[in-house]
Scaffold this motif. Structure first.
Motif, PDB file in Angstrom:
ATOM      1  N   MET A  85       0.813  -1.052   0.020  1.00  0.00           N
ATOM      2  CA  MET A  85      -0.146   0.008   0.095  1.00  0.00           C
ATOM      3  C   MET A  85       0.813   1.211  -0.046  1.00  0.00           C
ATOM      4  N   HIS A  86       2.086   1.113   0.622  1.00  0.00           N
ATOM      5  CA  HIS A  86       2.953   2.430   0.639  1.00  0.00           C
ATOM      6  C   HIS A  86       3.538   2.948  -0.688  1.00  0.00           C
ATOM      7  N   LEU A  87       3.669   1.929  -1.608  1.00  0.00           N
ATOM      8  CA  LEU A  87       3.704   2.343  -2.972  1.00  0.00           C
ATOM      9  C   LEU A  87       2.820   3.106  -3.634  1.00  0.00           C
TER      10      LEU A  87
ATOM     11  N   LYS B  39      -3.701  19.489  -7.060  1.00  0.00           N
ATOM     12  CA  LYS B  39      -5.101  19.593  -6.855  1.00  0.00           C
ATOM     13  C   LYS B  39      -5.852  18.118  -6.756  1.00  0.00           C
ATOM     14  N   SER B  40      -4.861  17.050  -6.216  1.00  0.00           N
ATOM     15  CA  SER B  40      -5.544  16.078  -6.242  1.00  0.00           C
ATOM     16  C   SER B  40      -5.304  15.378  -4.865  1.00  0.00           C
ATOM     17  N   ALA B  41      -5.762  14.203  -4.602  1.00  0.00           N
ATOM     18  CA  ALA B  41      -5.744  13.701  -3.476  1.00  0.00           C
ATOM     19  C   ALA B  41      -5.765  12.214  -3.359  1.00  0.00           C
ATOM     20  N   ILE B  42      -5.170  11.507  -2.380  1.00  0.00           N
ATOM     21  CA  ILE B  42      -5.025  10.070  -2.205  1.00  0.00           C
ATOM     22  C   ILE B  42      -6.123  10.034  -0.645  1.00  0.00           C
ATOM     23  N   VAL B  43      -7.214   9.062  -0.634  1.00  0.00           N
ATOM     24  CA  VAL B  43      -8.112   9.120   0.451  1.00  0.00           C
ATOM     25  C   VAL B  43      -8.285   7.700   1.042  1.00  0.00           C
ATOM     26  N   ALA B  44      -8.504   7.324   2.085  1.00  0.00           N
ATOM     27  CA  ALA B  44      -8.689   6.111   2.565  1.00  0.00           C
ATOM     28  C   ALA B  44      -9.752   6.117   3.820  1.00  0.00           C
ATOM     29  N   ARG B  45     -10.303   5.148   4.169  1.00  0.00           N
ATOM     30  CA  ARG B  45     -11.458   5.290   5.042  1.00  0.00           C
ATOM     31  C   ARG B  45     -10.940   5.742   6.653  1.00  0.00           C
ATOM     32  N   ASN B  46      -9.714   5.309   6.997  1.00  0.00           N
ATOM     33  CA  ASN B  46      -9.358   5.738   8.371  1.00  0.00           C
ATOM     34  C   ASN B  46      -8.045   6.135   8.275  1.00  0.00           C
TER      35      ASN B  46
ATOM     36  N   ASN C 281      -4.699   3.630   7.890  1.00  0.00           N
ATOM     37  CA  ASN C 281      -4.548   3.216   6.221  1.00  0.00           C
ATOM     38  C   ASN C 281      -3.663   4.598   5.731  1.00  0.00           C
ATOM     39  N   VAL C 282      -4.040   5.742   6.388  1.00  0.00           N
ATOM     40  CA  VAL C 282      -3.623   6.947   5.620  1.00  0.00           C
ATOM     41  C   VAL C 282      -2.074   6.913   6.079  1.00  0.00           C
ATOM     42  N   SER C 283      -1.664   6.520   7.227  1.00  0.00           N
ATOM     43  CA  SER C 283      -0.600   6.620   7.726  1.00  0.00           C
ATOM     44  C   SER C 283       0.536   5.595   7.136  1.00  0.00           C
ATOM     45  N   LYS C 284      -0.150   4.621   6.641  1.00  0.00           N
ATOM     46  CA  LYS C 284       0.784   3.530   5.688  1.00  0.00           C
ATOM     47  C   LYS C 284       1.201   4.160   4.330  1.00  0.00           C
ATOM     48  N   MET C 285       0.716   5.283   3.883  1.00  0.00           N
ATOM     49  CA  MET C 285       0.835   5.964   2.448  1.00  0.00           C
ATOM     50  C   MET C 285       1.437   7.009   2.691  1.00  0.00           C
TER      51      MET C 285
ATOM     52  N   LYS D 271      10.399   9.691  -0.777  1.00  0.00           N
ATOM     53  CA  LYS D 271      11.092  11.034  -1.066  1.00  0.00           C
ATOM     54  C   LYS D 271      10.260  11.951  -1.615  1.00  0.00           C
ATOM     55  N   ARG D 272      10.741  13.273  -1.601  1.00  0.00           N
ATOM     56  CA  ARG D 272      10.030  14.344  -2.390  1.00  0.00           C
ATOM     57  C   ARG D 272       9.760  14.012  -3.832  1.00  0.00           C
ATOM     58  N   GLU D 273      10.823  13.402  -4.647  1.00  0.00           N
ATOM     59  CA  GLU D 273      10.724  13.609  -5.888  1.00  0.00           C
ATOM     60  C   GLU D 273       9.794  12.324  -6.357  1.00  0.00           C
ATOM     61  N   GLU D 274       9.494  11.323  -5.396  1.00  0.00           N
ATOM     62  CA  GLU D 274       8.899  10.375  -5.554  1.00  0.00           C
ATOM     63  C   GLU D 274       7.233  10.769  -5.251  1.00  0.00           C
ATOM     64  N   VAL D 275       6.856  11.359  -4.313  1.00  0.00           N
ATOM     65  CA  VAL D 275       5.421  11.647  -3.652  1.00  0.00           C
ATOM     66  C   VAL D 275       4.938  13.013  -4.245  1.00  0.00           C
ATOM     67  N   ASP D 276       5.948  14.166  -4.437  1.00  0.00           N
ATOM     68  CA  ASP D 276       5.599  15.400  -4.995  1.00  0.00           C
ATOM     69  C   ASP D 276       4.490  15.978  -4.021  1.00  0.00           C
ATOM     70  N   ASN D 277       4.389  15.674  -2.622  1.00  0.00           N
ATOM     71  CA  ASN D 277       3.720  16.321  -1.764  1.00  0.00           C
ATOM     72  C   ASN D 277       2.272  16.280  -2.146  1.00  0.00           C
ATOM     73  N   LEU D 278       1.859  14.914  -2.480  1.00  0.00           N
ATOM     74  CA  LEU D 278       0.522  14.588  -2.905  1.00  0.00           C
ATOM     75  C   LEU D 278      -0.183  14.566  -1.434  1.00  0.00           C
ATOM     76  N   ARG D 279      -1.385  15.051  -1.479  1.00  0.00           N
ATOM     77  CA  ARG D 279      -2.184  15.255  -0.089  1.00  0.00           C
ATOM     78  C   ARG D 279      -2.657  13.656  -0.104  1.00  0.00           C
ATOM     79  N   ILE D 280      -2.503  13.351   1.204  1.00  0.00           N
ATOM     80  CA  ILE D 280      -2.982  11.805   1.758  1.00  0.00           C
ATOM     81  C   ILE D 280      -3.874  11.984   2.937  1.00  0.00           C
ATOM     82  N   THR D 281      -4.971  11.702   2.948  1.00  0.00           N
ATOM     83  CA  THR D 281      -5.907  12.004   3.963  1.00  0.00           C
ATOM     84  C   THR D 281      -7.315  11.106   4.250  1.00  0.00           C
ATOM     85  N   THR D 282      -8.194  11.194   4.709  1.00  0.00           N
ATOM     86  CA  THR D 282      -9.192  10.443   4.946  1.00  0.00           C
ATOM     87  C   THR D 282     -10.340  10.764   4.138  1.00  0.00           C
ATOM     88  N   ILE D 283     -11.491   9.944   3.882  1.00  0.00           N
ATOM     89  CA  ILE D 283     -12.562  10.265   3.081  1.00  0.00           C
ATOM     90  C   ILE D 283     -13.528  11.582   3.808  1.00  0.00           C
TER      91      ILE D 283
END
Length: 660
Positions: free
Chosen positions: A377-379, A397-404, A407-411, A565-577
């Motif tokens: 999941m972390h990938l 302007k995009s995001a990754i979301v999970a229920r809790n 799981n957010v912390s894993k990503m 690392k920064r170049e891999e994730v590009d500060n994508l927002r990762i949060t809950t639903i």
């Protein structure tokens, strides 16, 4: 009246458009000098749809249910309706516009300010949260009539106590009898839940183990009597929980019809935004006012009710509006999402309503489903970032979301495993802080906040959502500033704490020698915000901070969980639903839990099991946020029938290990 005639009337009322200027000419003439219009490319009145205009002109003397699909411009229309009503207001009392969060109330207030030309519409009107309205107009001034609270210096306002608070004064309000072998609950740790099928006590102390045991235990008559007595004493002393306030409010209105009538005269018209989030007891409170003459306009989308833990059931709202013969009006044009995304959302919740997209499809495949190995999941953030680059979507302007949050912390950049224990937590805080990553910095503040709270504020409860701010610190902002300065001091070049290439044995010794001095140096930041006496920030001893077992000779940095690392994730927002509810995004990745174990609604199969359950509505809320791309991420193993089901919903399937 035709739509154009309504637009003419609305522009005269809202914008002050002269009769000599036609509404379709206004923007390029009179509108150039009008602050309401001159910053926009088109007339804000003419751009409204027939449905939106119809609601603005709907009667303020008839109860209305406005069913608003996602992206329908609901907030804009609520603001416009409220402004139009204020401009025409000619009766005693005022209008109330209620919603459920301070952020939503602020947005509505901004719309109102734009449409009325008033910085912040005030008396006799009210715009704010339903909680603040209940507290300000009913509970604080009148609850003492129910509780018998005599007040202090003439002040009989209720003092709210959080459910999780464990302050010493609560020992005076502990139940006499033990519940389910978990100790004697304090009066703030339970509340009476009232619903259409009866009432019962619900325990909600924040201690999941204790709450689960207590809620599962059948209460005996003597225990119920004991809980009643304890809660009554709590109220009589001027205290209550948020749940208690609603009970008290309903009791006051039920037992004092003259007060209910006066309140209905004070607020003869009310708009309730996000009405799908109304609980049964809140519906009863509103109905008391309706019976005394208050006109209700309920606005929302029943498919976006995602607060089961608050006992919110959208069927109750639906039943209420139908039973009381509310006029049903729609907002069915979606200005947010392209049609393929809308179609997927409808299939998830089994909706048969007609919803038309006003947005052109901009990517070849608006719906994709990525299949990932359950232990990787972390990938997903790395994969999603690359996929967004490929299709030209803006990561900011995009995001990754999970229920809790688990799981957010894993990503999130912090790690693919959570740092365990205070020693690892402190080391991880410094490691993340030095990285400079946006989301890693937030996680660093949480780690350091928990460490400081555990070591120096152990007698106080702490708020995990506010970087573990102890209850004795009144300002959460100053708490964060304090943590910020502590981390900066720990990470300066000449600090022995900053070097994580030391062995655990040496680093632990340096922590014991330096950390106390660092927090003492910044103590003044939170001193003024303290509601009590702050503890002394002493140096840590060998018991408070010892070397991790069997780690003494190992390098600290090498034992920490890795992060992207920064170049891999590009500060994508990762949060809950829940955190993205109400937002508009370019793209979203909704991530399933790795398995069904331990979650009633976080696994993708649960989203599709029953379209009437909250699990489906959670998926619907997340899936209805994006404009251009909706992606689901589901874990292996997955068989061919399951893949067919995913395709039938409208997704194109991708394997994460293959090229996008």
């Amino acid at each position: 009246m035709s739509n154009l005639e309504k637009a003419e009337s609305l522009a005269r009322t809202i914008c002050g458009k002269p009769d000599t200027v036609k509404v379709n000419e206004c923007h390029r003439t009179f509108g150039q000098r009008n602050p309401l219009c001159n910053e926009y490319d088109a007339c804000r009145i003419l751009e409204k749809s027939q449905e939106q205009i119809d609601y603005v002109f709907s009667s303020s003397t008839n109860n209305v249910f406005l069913s608003a699909c996602p992206g329908s411009g609901k907030t804009e229309v609520v603001g416009l309706k409220a402004a139009y009503t204020i401009h025409q207001w000619n009766q005693p009392g005022g209008m109330a516009v209620l919603t459920f969060t301070n952020n939503a109330a602020d947005i509505i207030n901004r719309r109102l300010s734009q449409f009325t030309g008033i910085e912040k519409p005030g008396y006799p009107h009210f715009v704010g949260t339903i909680d603040s309205w209940l507290h300000g107009y009913i509970a604080h001034p009148f609850a003492h009539l129910k509780t018998g609270y005599e007040g202090r210096d003439g002040d009989r306002s209720i003092r709210i106590v959080e459910n999780s608070t464990t302050s010493d004064f609560l020992y005076s309000f502990r139940a006499k009898y033990v519940i389910a072998g978990t100790g004697n609950p304090s009066a703030n740790q339970y509340h009476l839940e009232v619903g259409p099928t009866g009432q019962k006590y619900v325990f909600s102390s924040g201690n999941q183990v204790a709450d689960t045991a207590r809620n599962a235990a059948p209460l005996q008559a003597y225990q119920i009597s004991d809980l009643n007595r304890t809660k009554t004493n709590f109220w009589k002393s001027g205290f209550a929980t948020y749940q208690d306030v609603e009970i008290l409010t309903l009791d006051v209105l039920s037992q004092m019809p003259i007060l209910c009538r006066l309140l209905a005269n004070r607020f003869p018209f009310m708009i309730i935004d996000e009405c799908q989030d109304l609980s049964w007891i809140q519906i009863q409170i509103l109905d008391k006012l309706r019976q005394q003459g208050t006109v209700l306009h309920l606005v929302g989308d029943l498919n976006q009710a995602i607060y089961d833990f608050k006992r919110v059931n959208p069927d109750l709202v639906k039943s209420f509006t139908e039973t009381q013969n509310f006029t049903a009006l729609p907002l069915s044009n979606n200005y947010r999402s392209c049609q393929p995304i809308i179609n997927i959302c409808h299939r998830v919740v089994g909706s048969t309503s007609v919803e038309k997209s006003e947005r052109t499809q901009s990517v070849e495949r608006p719906g994709v489903c990525v299949i990932f190995p359950a232990n990787q999941m972390h990938l997903l953030p790395v994969w999603f970032g690359k996929y967004l680059n490929q299709i030209g979507c803006d990561k900011n302007k995009s995001a990754i979301v999970a229920r809790n949050w688990n799981n957010v912390s894993k990503m999130r950049p912090s790690s693919n495993t959570i740092a365990r224990g205070p020693q690892m937590g402190l080391a991880m805080a410094l490691h993340l802080w030095k990285s400079g990553e946006h989301q890693a910095i937030d996680d660093a503040l949480k780690y350091i906040g928990r460490f400081v709270s555990d070591k120096y504020f152990s007698e106080y409860s702490a708020n995990p959502r506010q970087h573990y701010c102890p209850e004795c610190i009144a300002s959460q902002l100053l708490w964060r500033l304090f943590l910020y300065r502590v981390l900066n001091s720990c990470c300066i070049e000449n600090s022995l704490l900053s070097d994580l290439n030391q062995t655990w044995s040496n680093w632990s010794k340096n922590v014991r020698g330096q950390f106390g001095g660092i927090v003492r140096a910044h103590r003044r930041v939170i001193l003024d915000s303290s509601t009590g006496i702050l503890p002394e920030f002493l140096d840590l001893d060998g018991n408070a901070f010892r070397t991790l077992s069997q780690m003494g000779s190992k390098t600290v940095l090498k034992t920490l969980p890795p992060f992207n690392k920064r170049e891999e994730v590009d500060n994508l927002r990762i949060t809950t639903i829940h955190s993205v509810k109400g937002e508009t995004l370019d793209a979203i990745l909704l991530v399933s839990a790795p398995s069904k174990q331990g979650t009633p609604d976080g696994h993708w199969t649960q989203w599709l099991e029953d379209s009437t359950k909250e699990a489906a509505r959670l998926a619907y809320v997340a899936s209805s946020r994006p404009k251009h791309l909706l992606a689901w991420a589901i874990p292996t193993p997955i068989n061919e029938p399951a893949k067919k089901r995913i395709r039938d919903i409208g997704f194109h399937i991708i394997e994460m290990n293959n090229k996008p």
